[in-house]
Design a protein around this motif. Structure first.
Motif, PDB file in Angstrom:
ATOM      1  N   LEU A   1      33.375 186.001  17.244  1.00 48.29           N
ATOM      2  CA  LEU A   1      34.047 185.234  18.299  1.00 48.29           C
ATOM      3  C   LEU A   1      35.225 186.018  18.873  1.00 48.29           C
ATOM      4  CD1 LEU A   1      34.057 181.657  16.711  1.00 48.29           C
ATOM      5  CD2 LEU A   1      32.485 182.592  18.400  1.00 48.29           C
ATOM      6  N   PHE A   2      35.895 186.806  18.049  1.00 47.04           N
ATOM      7  CA  PHE A   2      37.004 187.631  18.532  1.00 47.04           C
ATOM      8  C   PHE A   2      36.506 188.655  19.552  1.00 47.04           C
ATOM      9  CE2 PHE A   2      39.596 191.508  18.039  1.00 47.04           C
ATOM     10  CZ  PHE A   2      40.831 191.003  18.428  1.00 47.04           C
ATOM     11  N   ILE A   3      35.387 189.326  19.256  1.00 44.77           N
ATOM     12  CA  ILE A   3      34.828 190.285  20.210  1.00 44.77           C
ATOM     13  C   ILE A   3      34.363 189.574  21.474  1.00 44.77           C
ATOM     14  CG2 ILE A   3      32.961 191.946  20.554  1.00 44.77           C
ATOM     15  CD1 ILE A   3      33.129 192.649  17.632  1.00 44.77           C
ATOM     16  N   LEU A   4      33.793 188.384  21.328  1.00 50.28           N
ATOM     17  CA  LEU A   4      33.379 187.606  22.500  1.00 50.28           C
ATOM     18  C   LEU A   4      34.561 187.312  23.412  1.00 50.28           C
ATOM     19  CD1 LEU A   4      30.776 185.001  21.195  1.00 50.28           C
ATOM     20  CD2 LEU A   4      30.479 186.521  23.147  1.00 50.28           C
ATOM     21  N   LEU A   5      35.653 186.878  22.840  1.00 52.07           N
ATOM     22  CA  LEU A   5      36.835 186.555  23.643  1.00 52.07           C
ATOM     23  C   LEU A   5      37.438 187.811  24.277  1.00 52.07           C
ATOM     24  CD1 LEU A   5      38.505 183.917  21.294  1.00 52.07           C
ATOM     25  CD2 LEU A   5      37.448 183.489  23.510  1.00 52.07           C
ATOM     26  N   ILE A   6      37.415 188.931  23.560  1.00 57.47           N
ATOM     27  CA  ILE A   6      37.944 190.174  24.115  1.00 57.47           C
ATOM     28  C   ILE A   6      37.099 190.631  25.305  1.00 57.47           C
ATOM     29  CG2 ILE A   6      38.270 192.627  23.654  1.00 57.47           C
ATOM     30  CD1 ILE A   6      40.482 190.922  22.545  1.00 57.47           C
ATOM     31  N   VAL A   7      35.791 190.621  25.144  1.00 59.03           N
ATOM     32  CA  VAL A   7      34.905 191.055  26.227  1.00 59.03           C
ATOM     33  C   VAL A   7      35.047 190.135  27.434  1.00 59.03           C
ATOM     34  CG1 VAL A   7      32.490 191.381  26.883  1.00 59.03           C
ATOM     35  CG2 VAL A   7      33.292 192.167  24.659  1.00 59.03           C
ATOM     36  N   TYR A   8      35.138 188.847  27.181  1.00 56.41           N
ATOM     37  CA  TYR A   8      35.289 187.914  28.300  1.00 56.41           C
ATOM     38  C   TYR A   8      36.631 188.103  28.991  1.00 56.41           C
ATOM     39  CZ  TYR A   8      35.619 183.567  30.898  1.00 56.41           C
ATOM     40  OH  TYR A   8      35.781 182.652  31.892  1.00 56.41           O
ATOM     41  N   GLU A   9      37.678 188.371  28.231  1.00 57.60           N
ATOM     42  CA  GLU A   9      38.999 188.591  28.820  1.00 57.60           C
ATOM     43  C   GLU A   9      39.019 189.857  29.677  1.00 57.60           C
ATOM     44  OE1 GLU A   9      42.959 188.361  29.863  1.00 57.60           O
ATOM     45  OE2 GLU A   9      41.663 186.827  28.975  1.00 57.60           O
ATOM     46  N   VAL A  10      38.288 190.890  29.254  1.00 58.69           N
ATOM     47  CA  VAL A  10      38.301 192.157  29.989  1.00 58.69           C
ATOM     48  C   VAL A  10      37.516 192.061  31.290  1.00 58.69           C
ATOM     49  CG1 VAL A  10      37.547 194.562  29.900  1.00 58.69           C
ATOM     50  CG2 VAL A  10      38.681 193.537  27.930  1.00 58.69           C
ATOM     51  N   TYR A  11      36.367 191.390  31.254  1.00 54.79           N
ATOM     52  CA  TYR A  11      35.464 191.423  32.397  1.00 54.79           C
ATOM     53  C   TYR A  11      35.487 190.159  33.258  1.00 54.79           C
ATOM     54  CZ  TYR A  11      33.446 195.555  30.245  1.00 54.79           C
ATOM     55  OH  TYR A  11      33.263 196.809  29.716  1.00 54.79           O
TER      56      TYR A  11
ATOM     57  N   ALA B   1      28.135 174.596  19.459  1.00 55.91           N
ATOM     58  CA  ALA B   1      28.591 174.424  20.839  1.00 55.91           C
ATOM     59  C   ALA B   1      29.595 175.494  21.245  1.00 55.91           C
ATOM     60  CB  ALA B   1      29.199 173.037  21.015  1.00 55.91           C
ATOM     61  N   VAL B   2      30.431 175.930  20.298  1.00 53.48           N
ATOM     62  CA  VAL B   2      31.368 177.014  20.592  1.00 53.48           C
ATOM     63  C   VAL B   2      30.617 178.294  20.929  1.00 53.48           C
ATOM     64  CG1 VAL B   2      33.201 178.450  19.618  1.00 53.48           C
ATOM     65  CG2 VAL B   2      33.182 176.006  19.174  1.00 53.48           C
ATOM     66  N   TYR B   3      29.575 178.598  20.155  1.00 52.74           N
ATOM     67  CA  TYR B   3      28.786 179.794  20.433  1.00 52.74           C
ATOM     68  C   TYR B   3      28.070 179.685  21.773  1.00 52.74           C
ATOM     69  CZ  TYR B   3      29.343 181.957  15.843  1.00 52.74           C
ATOM     70  OH  TYR B   3      29.860 182.597  14.746  1.00 52.74           O
ATOM     71  N   VAL B   4      27.504 178.533  22.069  1.00 55.30           N
ATOM     72  CA  VAL B   4      26.799 178.358  23.338  1.00 55.30           C
ATOM     73  C   VAL B   4      27.754 178.521  24.511  1.00 55.30           C
ATOM     74  CG1 VAL B   4      25.555 176.683  24.763  1.00 55.30           C
ATOM     75  CG2 VAL B   4      24.997 176.924  22.342  1.00 55.30           C
ATOM     76  N   PHE B   5      28.957 177.964  24.390  1.00 57.35           N
ATOM     77  CA  PHE B   5      29.934 178.070  25.469  1.00 57.35           C
ATOM     78  C   PHE B   5      30.342 179.518  25.713  1.00 57.35           C
ATOM     79  CE2 PHE B   5      34.467 178.344  26.609  1.00 57.35           C
ATOM     80  CZ  PHE B   5      34.427 177.744  27.861  1.00 57.35           C
ATOM     81  N   LEU B   6      30.675 180.246  24.636  1.00 57.32           N
ATOM     82  CA  LEU B   6      31.156 181.618  24.800  1.00 57.32           C
ATOM     83  C   LEU B   6      30.046 182.557  25.260  1.00 57.32           C
ATOM     84  CD1 LEU B   6      33.615 182.091  21.822  1.00 57.32           C
ATOM     85  CD2 LEU B   6      34.141 181.921  24.241  1.00 57.32           C
ATOM     86  N   TYR B   7      28.857 182.432  24.695  1.00 55.60           N
ATOM     87  CA  TYR B   7      27.765 183.292  25.144  1.00 55.60           C
ATOM     88  C   TYR B   7      27.309 182.928  26.560  1.00 55.60           C
ATOM     89  CZ  TYR B   7      27.004 185.920  20.866  1.00 55.60           C
ATOM     90  OH  TYR B   7      27.152 186.790  19.806  1.00 55.60           O
TER      91      TYR B   7
END
Length: 566
Positions: free
Chosen positions: A284-294, A149-155
């Protein structure tokens, strides 16, 4: 489908169970099959009811558990009788606990694939089937679903940001001006993080010992970093259970019974947790970084913090929990020795008689044993799961300043051309080092100089003609790193094909470069913290608490008494 089994009538089973469980507490649900390794095991009885072993080499590995399944399928029930003669304790550390959790998760994965669990589920009534689910494989399945569920939410959030869907939603005036959704999400996050996770344990301890004691125990648990530990173990359960469901391949794992208060080397922790925690934590760290930037939503609100705090906590626990719970993990001299051992381990080549703890190459080959023995379904699912890493490149390249908001498919094709050209250049450097570095060092230096001049020329053209900005370079690196990792995963799943094409050694060298990078990213914070002596002092205070100090005092007293007696 398993073959049909003819069972007796339900009323006979119920009467038998009632007669056998009468007067025993907590056995009304009649789904207990395993209470650890039994000290007294009636082998003759179980042989007459299906036996304790089967022809399968991997699925029926937990023989004492499957004997309980067989007895239950044949109208029996499992009772529990304790005969405590001497209380036995065992010291366990982080690595021993993780190995044990991995072993149990793998066993539950094989149980999920077995016919015995299918037959029990077909035979039980609805309520007993629920009890059977939650007391056997359900706990591990729920852990896997939680991580999934964490992966589904972030992606999902990444897709909304990269596709522009989030911007279109925010441009709607009715959504921009309302705060109802934001307040609902914030309250839901607080409810999930505080009440749902804390309330059951708090109420159980409060009813047994009092609510004041329960509150004190909860505070002490948080100070002892219990949340970090159990979050880390959640990743262990989910990884090994899911991998067993995909590929199978369970085997006996020794957890060790020695004295555990010792410093584990960095290379040992990396071998144990690289695939189960470190790779997933960095993803997950890269996911959060990309989401924070864009991201564009919640820029001026605290909703993002309430939602993302638990995710950042999960990333930090998965990446650094093995080093936090490692004795002398921030001692400077041990950190220096760990780095030397890590470089030696990464540089050693594999070969006959080389163990995984001596060579990265041999360990990397051993990690792929599951892919060698899996079926075509497992290989296809492994490739499909690797496709998620292509989302980064597909989304980021269209947000670069150099493309000027163009949405042509040609831009995505050019990004692949740039990536393949970079990999080709790296391959040329590797071949030049092998062929010319020893016999023709001048030729190798000329080759490196030509490649460097070509790189400088390309960057100059991009800076002068196309007005590329520095942020585009970092964004391109952030886009291409997950893509190359996806190519490594797909190449491992297609190992026979790559060996036939002669590309397996190139894939191995690319994987070695990624391992170096991941190890360096993990080691840098440890080295920085080890530089300060007070961090090591505080870390030792945290690990070796009062109970452990009391144990040491007892050992000192016993040692002194022994010497006096002698």
């Amino acid at each position: 489908m398993p073959p049909s089994v003819k069972y007796p009538q339900r009323k006979n089973i119920d009467s038998l169970f009632v007669s056998q469980t009468k007067g025993r507490r907590n056995e009304e649900i009649r789904v207990r099959f395993h209470y650890g390794h039994p000290d007294i095991f009636d082998r003759i009885f179980h042989i007459t009811r299906g036996g304790i072993s089967k022809a399968s080499r991997t699925i029926n590995l937990s023989e004492d558990n499957f004997s309980g399944f067989n007895s239950t399928l044949r109208e029996g029930s499992i009772t529990h009788h304790e005969y405590i003669q001497v209380g036995k304790g065992r010291d366990v550390g982080m690595n021993q606990i993780s190995l044990f959790e991995a072993k149990v998760a793998i066993g539950n994965g094989e149980q999920t694939l077995s016919r015995d669990v299918y037959r029990l589920g077909q035979r039980f009534d609805f309520y007993r089937m629920l009890s059977f689910y939650f007391t056997t494989v359900g706990f591990y399945f729920s852990s896997m679903v939680t991580v999934f569920a964490v992966y589904v939410f972030l992606y999902g959030r990444l897709y909304m940001v990269m596709s522009g869907l989030e911007m279109e939603i925010l441009q709607n005036p009715s959504i921009r001006q309302t705060k109802a959704l934001e307040e609902a999400l914030a309250s839901q996050s607080v409810f999930q993080l505080v009440l749902v996770l804390m309330l059951p344990m708090f109420m159980e301890t409060g009813l047994e010992k009092g609510f004041q004691t329960a509150l004190g125990d909860f505070v002490i648990m948080q100070l002892q970093l219990a949340s970090v530990f159990f979050t880390f173990q959640l990743g262990t359960k989910a990884h090994f259970y899911g991998r067993t469901i995909l590929h199978g391949g369970s085997r006996y794992r020794a957890t060790g019974r020695g004295f555990v208060v010792f410093h584990a080397k960095f290379s040992d922790n990396y071998r144990l947790y690289s695939r189960s925690h470190f790779v997933k934590g960095l993803e997950l760290f890269i996911l959060l970084i990309v989401y924070e930037v864009y991201r564009e939503s919640y820029r001026n609100s605290n909703l993002y913090l309430s939602i993302a705090f638990s995710l950042w906590f999960l990333v930090g626990s998965w990446l650094f929990a093995p080093f936090i719970f490692n004795p002398s993990g921030f001692d400077w001299q041990k950190t220096v020795d760990d780095w030397a051992d890590w470089k030696r381990w990464m540089g050693n080549r594999g070969g006959i008689g080389i163990q995984p703890d001596k060579s990265w190459e041999f360990w990397w080959e051993e990690e792929q044993e599951r892919l060698k023995n899996t079926n075509i379904r497992g290989r296809i699912l492994e490739i499909i799961l690797a496709f998620r890493f292509f989302i980064y490149q597909y989304g980021i390249v269209y947000h670069l300043h150099i493309v000027h908001h163009s949405k042509k498919i040609l831009i995505y094709g050019l990004s692949w051309a740039v990536l393949l050209t970079t990999l080709l250049v790296l391959k040329m450097v590797s071949l030049g080092r092998r062929r010319f570095s020893a016999d023709f060092p001048l030729m190798f230096r000329i080759l490196k100089a030509l490649l460097f001049l070509g790189f400088v020329s390309v960057m100059t053209i991009l800076l002068v003609v196309h007005r590329i900005v520095v942020s585009d370079i970092f964004a391109a690196v952030l886009a291409f790193l997950p893509t190359c990792w996806a190519l490594i995963l797909i190449g491992q799943a297609c190992r026979p094909l790559l060996k036939g094409l002669g590309l397996w050694d190139s894939l191995k060298e690319l994987a070695r470069a990624y391992e170096y990078t991941m190890g360096l990213l993990l080691f840098m914070p440890i080295a920085v913290l080890s530089w300060f002596s007070f961090v090591s002092e505080f870390h030792n205070r945290l690990l070796f608490n009062q109970s452990f100090s009391g144990g040491l005092q007892i050992l000192m007293v016993l040692a002194g008494r022994k010497e006096k007696t002698a």
